[in-house]
Design an enzyme around this catalytic site. Structure first.
Site, PDB file in Angstrom:
ATOM      1  N   CYS A 196     111.536 -53.188 117.683  1.00  0.00           N
ATOM      2  CA  CYS A 196     110.192 -53.703 117.382  1.00  0.00           C
ATOM      3  C   CYS A 196     109.495 -54.072 118.687  1.00  0.00           C
ATOM      4  CB  CYS A 196     110.280 -54.897 116.446  1.00  0.00           C
ATOM      5  SG  CYS A 196     110.964 -54.495 114.822  1.00  0.00           S
ATOM      6  N   CYS A 218     105.608 -56.346 114.027  1.00  0.00           N
ATOM      7  CA  CYS A 218     105.820 -57.757 114.340  1.00  0.00           C
ATOM      8  C   CYS A 218     105.772 -58.621 113.089  1.00  0.00           C
ATOM      9  CB  CYS A 218     104.774 -58.230 115.345  1.00  0.00           C
ATOM     10  SG  CYS A 218     104.972 -59.973 115.745  1.00  0.00           S
ATOM     11  N   LEU A 258     102.545 -60.533 108.093  1.00  0.00           N
ATOM     12  CA  LEU A 258     103.234 -61.649 107.452  1.00  0.00           C
ATOM     13  C   LEU A 258     103.795 -61.149 106.125  1.00  0.00           C
ATOM     14  CD1 LEU A 258     100.539 -64.380 108.087  1.00  0.00           C
ATOM     15  CD2 LEU A 258     102.865 -64.429 109.022  1.00  0.00           C
TER      16      LEU A 258
END
Length: 314
Positions: A196, A218, A258
Site C-alpha cells: 500500500c 490507504c 474509510l
C-alpha cells in the site's frame, strides 16, 4: 518550516479534515474485502519534521513503538511474522491466520495461532510467511542475470534499495533518483498483501532532507497513522545517517478511504481536538541504517486521548 506550522494550526487538523471529507463526501464503493468503503481519490498531507517533530496523532493513541518495531523488521528484509509475534506485534498476523483457517478448517484463535508461530519454528515456516512483501523488495529486489542461450538465473544478492539511497544521498544529493520502490509487478501475486505504501522519494534542499510517500491504497483510520510514523521515521534515520537535518514529509494517497465498519471510531475521533507537540529523540547513531534497535528511540510530550479501536479488513 511547514506552511501548516507557520499558520499556527495544529499539524493534526489536516488529518482530521481529510477524515471528515471522506466520511461526509466520499464515494461509497464495494471493495476487495467486501466490507465497503467511503473513498476519495487523491489526497495530500504535509508535516514539518524539524526539531524532533513527528506526525504522531494525539486524538487517539498511536502505538509508536509497535509501528517502529514493524519498520525495523522491514529493514531486515524478513517476510515471516515470527519475529513480530515474538515482540507482541500482531499487525500482520491476520493474513497468515486467515490462510491457515481456510486451508486447514481449524478455527484457531488469533492468540493461539500467534503463540504457536513463536513456539514452533516449523509451523512458522509453513504458515507465517507473507511472501516477498515490503522489506524484501526494499533490501533484496531480485535481479536476474543472463547465463547464455537466452536463459537467466537469479543473482544471489538482489538490489538493496535502502543502502543505495543512503549512498546516493551522501555522494549525489542533487539526484532525482533517491527512490525506494515496493511495487514489484512480477512478484505481486506471491504477496499476502500488495504494498500500500509503495513508493518513497527523497529530496535534499540545502542541508535538509525531505521525503515523499505515495500510497496507492490507504485505510485512513487504522493504517495511515502508522504509515505516517514509518515514513517520517525513515526520513529521520536517513537524515541522521547522511549528516542532514530532517525537513518535510509529504504524503500522497491514491484510493484514500474509510471502511464503513469504522463508523464508531471515525465519529469519536472527529469529535476530538488535537493537542500537544510530541517529539522523537534518536538516542544513538549506529554504523549503518540497518543497525537501529527499539531502545534507540524516545518520544516525549506525547499525551494522547483515549484508545479507539476498529476491525482490520483482511
Amino acid at each position: 518550516m511547514s506552511i501548516l506550522r507557520d499558520s499556527g494550526r495544529h499539524y493534526e487538523w489536516q488529518y482530521l479534515d481529510l477524515m471528515r471529507r471522506i466520511w461526509e463526501h466520499g464515494d461509497e464503493r464495494v471493495d476487495r474485502t467486501g466490507v465497503g468503503t467511503r473513498s476519495v481519490f487523491g489526497a495530500e498531507l504535509r508535516f514539518d519534521l524539524s526539531d524532533g517533530r513527528m506526525p504522531l496523532l494525539t486524538t487517539k493513541r498511536v502505538y509508536w513503538k509497535t509501528a517502529t518495531r514493524e519498520f525495523l523488521w522491514f529493514l531486515t528484509g524478513n517476510t515471516n511474522i515470527r519475529p513480530l509475534c515474538a515482540q507482541g506485534v500482531e499487525i500482520w498476523t491476520d493474513w497468515p491466520l486467515d490462510r491457515y483457517r481456510k486451508e486447514t478448517g481449524d478455527d484457531i484463535s488469533r492468540k493461539d495461532f500467534s503463540a504457536r508461530i513463536v513456539a514452533d519454528e516449523a509451523f512458522a515456516l509453513r504458515w507465517g510467511d507473507l511472501g516477498p512483501v515490503y522489506g524484501k523488495q526494499w533490501v533484496d529486489w531480485p535481479v536476474f542475470e543472463p547465463v547464455g542461450d537466452g536463459l537467466f538465473r537469479r543473482r544471489e544478492a538482489g538490489v538493496n534499495q535502502v543502502a543505495d539511497v543512503v549512498d546516493s544521498l551522501r555522494h549525489n544529493p542533487g539526484s532525482r533518483r533517491h527512490i525506494i520502490e515496493g511495487w514489484n509487478v512480477a512478484e505481486i501475486d506471491r504477496m499476502a498483501l500488495p504494498p500500500c505504501h509503495k513508493t518513497y522519494q527523497f529530496h535534499v534542499s540545502g542541508n535538509r532532507l525531505n521525503g515523499l510517500l505515495y500510497q496507492r491504497s490507504c485505510d485512513v483510520a487504522l493504517g495511515l497513522p502508522f504509515n505516517l510514523w514509518g515514513a517520517a521515521l525513515l526520513v529521520r534515520l536517513l537524515a541522521q545517517q547522511c549528516d542532514l537535518q530532517p525537513g518535510e514529509l509529504v504524503w500522497m494517497g491514491g484510493d484514500t478511504h474509510l471502511y464503513l465498519n469504522h463508523a464508531d471510531l471515525v465519529e469519536a475521533q472527529l469529535s476530538r481536538e488535537p493537542e500537544g507537540d510530541p517529539r522523537l529523540a534518536i538516542l544513538r547513531r549506529p554504523d549503518s541504517i540497518f543497525g537501529y534497535r527499539i531502545e534507540d528511540f524516545e518520544v516525549t510530550g506525547y499525551a494522547p486521548q483515549g484508545h479507539l479501536s476498529a476491525p482490520v479488513a483482511v
